[in-house]
Scaffold this active site. Structure first.
Site, PDB file in Angstrom:
ATOM      1  N   LYS A 172       0.844  -1.209   0.000  1.00  0.00           N
ATOM      2  CA  LYS A 172       0.000   0.000   0.000  1.00  0.00           C
ATOM      3  C   LYS A 172       0.880   1.261   0.000  1.00  0.00           C
ATOM      4  O   LYS A 172       0.578   2.244  -0.678  1.00  0.00           O
ATOM      5  CB  LYS A 172      -0.934  -0.021   1.212  1.00  0.00           C
ATOM      6  CG  LYS A 172      -1.731   1.241   1.432  1.00  0.00           C
ATOM      7  CD  LYS A 172      -2.822   1.483   0.390  1.00  0.00           C
ATOM      8  CE  LYS A 172      -3.449   2.846   0.596  1.00  0.00           C
ATOM      9  NZ  LYS A 172      -4.628   3.117  -0.154  1.00  0.00           N
ATOM     10  N   LYS A 240      -0.546  11.240   6.191  1.00  0.00           N
ATOM     11  CA  LYS A 240      -0.235  10.093   7.058  1.00  0.00           C
ATOM     12  C   LYS A 240       0.375   8.947   6.248  1.00  0.00           C
ATOM     13  O   LYS A 240       1.360   8.337   6.655  1.00  0.00           O
ATOM     14  CB  LYS A 240      -1.539   9.665   7.747  1.00  0.00           C
ATOM     15  CG  LYS A 240      -1.530   8.393   8.541  1.00  0.00           C
ATOM     16  CD  LYS A 240      -2.198   7.198   7.902  1.00  0.00           C
ATOM     17  CE  LYS A 240      -3.512   7.364   7.221  1.00  0.00           C
ATOM     18  NZ  LYS A 240      -4.051   6.167   6.614  1.00  0.00           N
TER      19      LYS A 240
HETATM   20  P1  NAD Z   1     -12.823   8.554   7.364  1.00  0.00           P
HETATM   21  O1  NAD Z   1     -12.190   9.557   8.240  1.00  0.00           O
HETATM   22  O2  NAD Z   1     -13.870   8.976   6.395  1.00  0.00           O
HETATM   23  O3  NAD Z   1     -13.455   7.352   8.231  1.00  0.00           O
HETATM   24  C1  NAD Z   1     -12.922   6.836   9.421  1.00  0.00           C
HETATM   25  C2  NAD Z   1     -14.075   6.296  10.257  1.00  0.00           C
HETATM   26  O4  NAD Z   1     -13.559   5.711  11.452  1.00  0.00           O
HETATM   27  C3  NAD Z   1     -15.065   7.376  10.702  1.00  0.00           C
HETATM   28  O5  NAD Z   1     -16.383   6.893  10.505  1.00  0.00           O
HETATM   29  C4  NAD Z   1     -14.779   7.553  12.190  1.00  0.00           C
HETATM   30  O6  NAD Z   1     -15.939   7.932  12.894  1.00  0.00           O
HETATM   31  C5  NAD Z   1     -14.351   6.136  12.561  1.00  0.00           C
HETATM   32  N1  NAD Z   1     -13.497   6.083  13.754  1.00  0.00           N
HETATM   33  C6  NAD Z   1     -12.377   6.817  14.012  1.00  0.00           C
HETATM   34  N2  NAD Z   1     -11.849   6.446  15.195  1.00  0.00           N
HETATM   35  C7  NAD Z   1     -12.642   5.469  15.690  1.00  0.00           C
HETATM   36  C8  NAD Z   1     -12.611   4.684  16.864  1.00  0.00           C
HETATM   37  N3  NAD Z   1     -11.629   4.832  17.776  1.00  0.00           N
HETATM   38  N4  NAD Z   1     -13.596   3.765  17.052  1.00  0.00           N
HETATM   39  C9  NAD Z   1     -14.565   3.600  16.142  1.00  0.00           C
HETATM   40  N5  NAD Z   1     -14.653   4.307  15.003  1.00  0.00           N
HETATM   41  C10 NAD Z   1     -13.690   5.231  14.782  1.00  0.00           C
HETATM   42  O7  NAD Z   1     -11.614   7.822   6.585  1.00  0.00           O
HETATM   43  P2  NAD Z   1     -11.675   6.959   5.231  1.00  0.00           P
HETATM   44  O8  NAD Z   1     -11.439   7.851   4.070  1.00  0.00           O
HETATM   45  O9  NAD Z   1     -12.853   6.059   5.283  1.00  0.00           O
HETATM   46  O10 NAD Z   1     -10.333   6.090   5.410  1.00  0.00           O
HETATM   47  C11 NAD Z   1     -10.249   4.973   6.280  1.00  0.00           C
HETATM   48  C12 NAD Z   1      -8.928   4.266   6.016  1.00  0.00           C
HETATM   49  O11 NAD Z   1      -8.871   3.850   4.643  1.00  0.00           O
HETATM   50  C13 NAD Z   1      -7.706   5.168   6.237  1.00  0.00           C
HETATM   51  O12 NAD Z   1      -6.651   4.413   6.783  1.00  0.00           O
HETATM   52  C14 NAD Z   1      -7.373   5.638   4.830  1.00  0.00           C
HETATM   53  O13 NAD Z   1      -6.017   5.999   4.688  1.00  0.00           O
HETATM   54  C15 NAD Z   1      -7.728   4.404   4.007  1.00  0.00           C
HETATM   55  N6  NAD Z   1      -8.097   4.645   2.595  1.00  0.00           N
HETATM   56  C16 NAD Z   1      -8.897   5.700   2.239  1.00  0.00           C
HETATM   57  C17 NAD Z   1      -9.222   5.880   0.891  1.00  0.00           C
HETATM   58  C18 NAD Z   1     -10.110   7.026   0.423  1.00  0.00           C
HETATM   59  O14 NAD Z   1     -10.139   7.309  -0.792  1.00  0.00           O
HETATM   60  N7  NAD Z   1     -10.851   7.699   1.290  1.00  0.00           N
HETATM   61  C19 NAD Z   1      -8.739   4.991  -0.073  1.00  0.00           C
HETATM   62  C20 NAD Z   1      -7.965   3.910   0.335  1.00  0.00           C
HETATM   63  C21 NAD Z   1      -7.648   3.741   1.674  1.00  0.00           C
END
Ligand code: NAD
Length: 289
Positions: A172, A240
């Site tokens: 990744k 990050k």
């Molecule tokens: P986001 O911020 O939209 O979602 C994170 C979710 O986790 C939120 O709903 C938040 O409320 C929840 N959360 C945070 N801390 C928590 C806790 N302690 N307990 C329970 N729930 C908790 O982020 P995202 O864009 O969905 O990304 C999530 C992961 O996927 C990240 O690691 C990101 O790097 C990765 N990612 C994102 C994308 C993208 O395009 N958005 C693509 C690939 C990978």
């Protein structure tokens, strides 16, 4: 009989991924700090649980999709964490993008109670999460991978077992390095075109016909042209990811000058309060020159 699934973290990525599992007929227990997303999924058939511990008790396979290592560790080992509810034979899959060292630590602590783990981060963005067309890169045992495969086939299209625990996260990081530098390329091309009075939509069309074509040009380039910086992929999360990539490279004495440059640029925008915007907002840095 289908395994019962627990899903933690219903954000931009997690919510549509969880939705695809419910719609595929899985019994799905959900937990997230965003109450609105939990309610939305409940209406579609998911069952909300009161803590990660409860999720671990109720589910055979537990998936997390959280921002970064501190959140994954809190869910795994914090108060009412997964470790309090897990028992032998269950499988933990972290699909968040975090550092490989944390995945190895989680693997060792869970293996001690008979719970196998996979790190299985994804690429493909919110579009891929909604469409069930993510690229999934997994690290862990072949047995764990085979057990997770029916779920991965609902969430993604390109599914690969990369190697041992942590290998998924290294793959990744490679993905993030390549896409970050491609973004820089699109931004620099757009900057020159704009300075010469060339219409960016026309330029994008031309570039799409040759070797400059890429998903980055198609998706991020379109956002830059439309000035649509609603996330997508939040700039703070990309920052990050590059921190993690730099750390993985430093541990192996690998030099990543382009990644270093991009990380500095991203940090500057985050410090200006733009971390919640889509990462295509990076174009702001060049417009302000
Ligand atoms: P986001 O911020 O939209 O979602 C994170 C979710 O986790 C939120 O709903 C938040 O409320 C929840 N959360 C945070 N801390 C928590 C806790 N302690 N307990 C329970 N729930 C908790 O982020 P995202 O864009 O969905 O990304 C999530 C992961 O996927 C990240 O690691 C990101 O790097 C990765 N990612 C994102 C994308 C993208 O395009 N958005 C693509 C690939 C990978």
């Amino acid at each position: 009989m289908k395994e019962k699934i627990g899903f933690i973290g219903l954000g931009i990525m997690g919510k549509p991924m969880a939705r695809n599992l419910v719609h595929a007929g899985y019994t799905l227990y959900v937990f997230s700090s965003g109450a609105a997303s939990v309610r939305e999924l409940e209406k579609e058939g998911a069952i909300s649980a009161s803590s990660p511990k409860k999720i671990a008790e109720l589910s055979d396979i537990i998936i997390t999709m959280l921002p970064d290592s501190p959140q994954v560790k809190e869910v795994a080992f914090g108060n009412d964490g997964l470790i309090e509810g897990l028992s032998k034979g269950k499988l933990f899959i972290d699909m968040s993008t975090i550092d490989a060292a944390t995945e190895i630590e989680i693997h060792e602590r869970f293996a001690a109670i008979g719970v196998d783990t996979l790190d299985a981060p994804v690429s493909g963005g919110d579009v891929g999460a909604k469409a069930g067309s993510l690229s999934i890169m997994a690290g862990g045992s072949k047995n764990a991978f085979n057990r997770a495969l029916p779920l991965f086939q609902i969430l993604g299209k390109r599914i690969n077992h990369i190697g041992a625990t942590g290998a998924g996260q290294i793959a990744k990081s490679c993905n993030q390095i390549a896409t970050a530098l491609a973004t820089q390329g699109v931004i620099e091309a757009f900057s020159l075109a704009a300075s010469a009075g060339i219409d960016l939509a026309r330029l994008k069309e031309v570039l799409s016909g040759g070797f400059a074509d890429s998903r980055t040009l198609a998706v991020s380039g379109e956002r830059m042209i439309k000035r649509d910086f609603s996330p997508g992929f939040k700039l703070k999360l990309y920052t990050k990811d590059l921190r993690i990539a730099k750390q993985a490279a430093a541990e192996r004495s690998v030099n990543l000058p382009g990644t270093q440059l991009l990380h500095n640029e991203m940090q500057q925008l985050v410090s200006e309060g733009k971390g919640e915007l889509d990462f295509s907002a990076l174009i702001h840095l060049f417009e302000n020159n």
